[in-house]
Design a protein around this motif. Structure first.
Motif, mmCIF file in Angstrom:
data_model
loop_
_atom_site.group_PDB
_atom_site.id
_atom_site.type_symbol
_atom_site.label_atom_id
_atom_site.label_comp_id
_atom_site.label_asym_id
_atom_site.label_seq_id
_atom_site.Cartn_x
_atom_site.Cartn_y
_atom_site.Cartn_z
ATOM 1 N N LEU B 72 0.851 -1.190 0.000
ATOM 2 C CA LEU B 72 0.000 0.000 0.000
ATOM 3 C C LEU B 72 0.882 1.233 0.000
ATOM 4 O O LEU B 72 1.755 1.390 0.865
ATOM 5 N N HIS B 99 -1.695 -1.327 -3.803
ATOM 6 C CA HIS B 99 -2.833 -0.443 -3.571
ATOM 7 C C HIS B 99 -2.303 0.977 -3.425
ATOM 8 O O HIS B 99 -1.255 1.168 -2.820
ATOM 9 N N ALA B 101 -3.364 4.866 -2.140
ATOM 10 C CA ALA B 101 -4.287 5.834 -1.553
ATOM 11 C C ALA B 101 -3.746 7.211 -1.914
ATOM 12 O O ALA B 101 -2.609 7.535 -1.568
ATOM 13 N N LYS B 131 -8.433 3.809 3.386
ATOM 14 C CA LYS B 131 -8.056 2.666 2.554
ATOM 15 C C LYS B 131 -8.000 1.397 3.406
ATOM 16 O O LYS B 131 -8.436 0.324 2.986
ATOM 17 N N GLN B 134 -11.612 0.370 3.885
ATOM 18 C CA GLN B 134 -12.209 -0.134 2.638
ATOM 19 C C GLN B 134 -11.728 -1.547 2.313
ATOM 20 O O GLN B 134 -12.502 -2.418 1.938
ATOM 21 N N GLU B 135 -10.431 -1.729 2.427
ATOM 22 C CA GLU B 135 -9.845 -3.015 2.032
ATOM 23 C C GLU B 135 -9.872 -4.030 3.174
ATOM 24 O O GLU B 135 -9.431 -5.153 3.020
#
Lengths: 444, 311
Positions: B72, B99, B101, B131, B134-135
């Motif tokens: 991330l 990922h 953000a 994030k 969400q994940e």
């Protein structure tokens, strides 16, 4: 410093140690002086301390501000929790668990001592060995910290008198030896002036021993492994299932004690299945032998069922498995531990359900007296506990193995860490005096 | 005193690990604990040296299998192009999932507002924590080291965060032996710091020993910079130089990698890793003291940001 090469810098070993001292014994000053005189405090950190000290109206920089990191600590002038500090000399790297000295924070010293190989216990030369000193010695003994340093501080306030130091050192050494502390080194210091902390004191010609830093640099950090029981708690099973490694199945973990070698017969606990080590990978590189505390991956000859939580041990040296554990514990949570408490017990890589069956006694650290059947243990209490686990566990005595003889209790509802546990007897018996008449029984 | 006579000369057994081996083994243990106990871990990866070392350790921990974590990146929108390039090459080389953000997205959507000083580091907290929610990440590896800052010296290796990602230093779990407690309720997560016990010098020595490639900005090179608040900042579209600030070409390198608006360069001729190590061993400034503006905002700047969910 500019002549140090990369190799020289990385050949050093690592020593983890903890400090213990009462509020006014000068612990912050000692820590500040160790950091400062070993040139581990950098200019911008010192400037920050000077700025903060000046804004509080203090004339001299307050070295305690180097170590009090949290807003509440600075506001109240106290240390709340264990902090970890780092410094280095060309000979060794140090991780210092800086633990607050308040009586009520026994749990913090236990936390710091759990990973320490040495404890520095501070006393004020004017007061000598006091209750708090005995408490610190008891915790060091309980946690089986291999080395203890008695730093007799404020020698400048007793005229650097050898007799004062000798009397304190003798009293403390006798007490610590009785508790089973294997090695005590007493050093007369003045943390404020800097005597015998980093530089040898010009004020105490009569002292021929090392300074605190010299001792920290030279104390041995690893033990003879030949007498240790080898233990590998399995953390994770590595199975790439890739084209290159279709059949690779490795048992990854950090060796908790002793050593393993290729070809050795091993047993997997608690199942009791046996096999032979066919290979050892040290982070991707094959080796013939590996030892504590290396993180490795073991490969076995037979495809047997092994998963996270299992313990791999030499077949000839397997610990018994049991569902009934008796241990000395330090309760670290605010809510008390009571008989009948349903908890989770984490031992190595295995977490199992457990129930507190009995609390036979609580230990008073001041005089080591036992309070029978206290009913519960409050925060910072140390006591004996009997625990029944839902599944059999291979536990060692804490005296034999600090890693596989220790566990934590966890609250199953909110995950709070409740208690630190050490399996077996609380204190090591001092080395038995050898009765020579037994050896030569036939010879009279 | 006879008690002092117990000190012996160099008695480390052949089984004593070097400090780098000990730190490496401990970090690998932490990665494997997380892999064994959590459902959805993620590694915060900025392309800075600490996160690069973290990823290197994770790769070693699971060999010959691949890393069981995704990455991330909290993209401030003011990143060094060399670092973004490094990030993307690394993700591709190891076949990882990244990922992102993006702070810029939040600013464009009007959710976050640019600060008058142009600093975007404090703006990372909201995109990061959203994030994570969400994940449904339940373990978030960070490259934070306790030697960086005095609030971080109090940080646990496994640090529980509530559903708002908040850190409460007074409610930390004691960490005993190496028995890390990763229990958490749904919605909560654990920040994990495998490099807790490393110092800046350890990181550099490890990079040297392992031959780890870094973005070029860590080594001395000529660069167009201008001076703001006593620091050399890289000129660029992100917002500098302004009136009264003049650009000059200097031989510099970076000790940390962060948002361009608040990460300063240091004058340096260290263009190899050996020279960097010698320079750091002799430096009288911490890396944050030398190159980070955001930590100077107040005495408790780091603690306050961490409480809100910053890494």
């Amino acid at each position: 410093m500019s002549t140090i090469t990369t190799e020289e810098l990385s050949a050093t070993t690592l020593l983890r140690f903890a400090t213990a001292g009462s509020v006014d014994d000068g612990k912050s000053t000692l820590v500040g002086r160790l950091l400062h005189d070993s040139k581990s405090v950098l200019t911008d950190q010192l400037e920050a301390v000077e700025r903060a000290s000046a804004s509080r109206g203090q004339e001299a920089p307050d070295l305690a501000l180097l170590t009090d990191g949290l807003r509440a600590e600075r506001e109240q002038g106290i240390t709340i929790d264990v902090a970890y500090r780092y410094f280095a000399t060309p000979r060794r790297r140090f991780i210092l668990a800086d633990t607050p000295g308040h009586v009520q924070y026994t749990r913090n010293m236990v936390t710091g001592a759990s990973t320490a190989e040495l404890t520095v216990i501070l006393v004020d030369a004017r007061n000598g060995v006091v209750e708090q000193t005995r408490r610190h010695a008891a915790i060091a003994a309980l946690l089986r910290v291999p080395h203890a340093v008695l730093a007799v501080n404020k020698m400048d306030l007793v005229g650097y008198d050898e007799k004062v130091f000798a009397a304190i050192a003798e009293e403390f050494t006798a007490y610590a030896t009785e508790l089973g502390v294997p090695e005590v080194t007493a050093i007369p210091i003045s943390a404020l002036v800097g005597d015998n902390v980093v530089d040898a004191s010009a004020n105490m010609d009569w002292y021929g021993g090392p300074t605190v830093l010299e001792h920290l640099e030279t104390v041995p950090v690893a033990h003879d492994l030949s007498h240790c029981h080898a233990r590998l708690p399995v953390q994770y099973v590595i199975r790439p299932q890739s084209a290159d490694h279709p059949d690779y199945r490795g048992y990854a973990g950090q060796i908790a004690a002793g050593s393993f070698h290729v070809g050795e017969e091993v047993t997997v606990l608690p199942s009791g299945r046996t096999s032979k080590i066919s290979g050892i990978d040290l982070l991707g590189e094959p080796v013939d032998v590996a030892w504590t505390t290396q993180s490795v991956t073991l490969l076995l000859e037979d495809d047997i069922d092994i998963s996270r939580g299992d313990l791999i041990v030499p077949t000839k040296d397997a610990p018994p498995t049991t569902q009934d554990i008796e241990a000395t514990v330090c309760h670290v949570a605010d809510a008390p531990l009571t008989v009948g408490h349903r908890v989770l017990l984490k031992h190595g890589t295995r977490t199992v359900k457990a129930i507190v069956k009995d609390i036979p006694s609580r230990l008073t650290l001041d005089d080591l007296s036992l309070h029978p059947h206290p009913g519960q243990l409050a925060a910072n209490d140390i006591g004996r506990v009997k625990i029944r686990t839902a599944e059999p566990l291979p536990v060692d005595s804490y005296a034999d193995s600090r890693r596989t003889g220790s566990f934590i209790l966890i609250d199953p509802n909110d995950g709070t860490t409740l208690t630190a546990g050490m399996v077996g007897e609380s204190f090591a018996a001092p080395e038995p005096v050898k009765d020579e008449s037994e050896d030569d029984g036939w010879d009279f | 005193m006879t008690t002092a006579a117990t000190v012996s000369e160099e008695t480390d057994s052949p089984y004593a690990l070097s400090h780098l081996d000990a730190l490496e083994s401990e970090a690998v243990h932490i990665f494997r604990e997380v892999a064994g106990e959590f459902e959805r871990p993620v590694i915060l990866f900025s392309g800075g040296k600490d996160s690069i070392v973290m990823l290197h350790l994770a790769l070693k921990a699971f060999r010959p299998a691949s890393v069981p974590f995704s990455l991330l990146h909290v993209d401030t929108g003011h990143n060094f192009p060399e670092v973004i390039d490094y990030r993307d090459r690394t993700v591709a080389r190891h076949g990882l999932r990244l990922h992102v953000a993006s702070v810029q997205d939040y600013i464009d959507r009007g959710v976050l507002k640019e600060r008058p000083d142009g600093t975007r580091n404090p703006l990372q907290t909201v995109p990061l924590t959203e994030k994570i929610q969400q994940e449904r990440f339940d373990a978030v590896f960070g490259g934070g080291r306790r030697d960086e800052e005095k609030a971080r010296a109090k940080e646990r290796v496994f640090s529980l965060r509530d559903e708002f990602s908040q850190w409460d230093p007074r409610r930390q779990r004691p960490e005993l032996w190496n028995l890390y407690n990763g229990r958490h309720a749904p919605g909560e997560h654990v920040r994990v710091f495998p490099l807790s016990n490393w110092t800046e010098l350890d990181v550099w020595q490890y990079i040297a020993r392992e031959g780890i490639e870094l973005p070029e900005i860590y080594y001395a090179h000529e660069r167009e910079v201008f001076k703001r608040s006593g620091m050399w900042l890289t000129a660029g579209d992100w917002g500098g130089p302004k009136d009264g600030e003049t650009v000059e070409k200097r031989l510099v390198r970076y000790r940390t990698v962060g948002d361009m608006s608040c990460t300063g360069a240091v004058d340096s001729e260290a263009d190899t890793i050996e020279k960097v190590i010698v320079e750091i061993a002799a430096s009288r400034l911490t890396e944050r003291g030398a190159t980070r503006a955001d930590d100077k905002m107040s005495e408790a700047a780091m603690e306050d940001r961490k409480r809100e969910g910053y890494f």
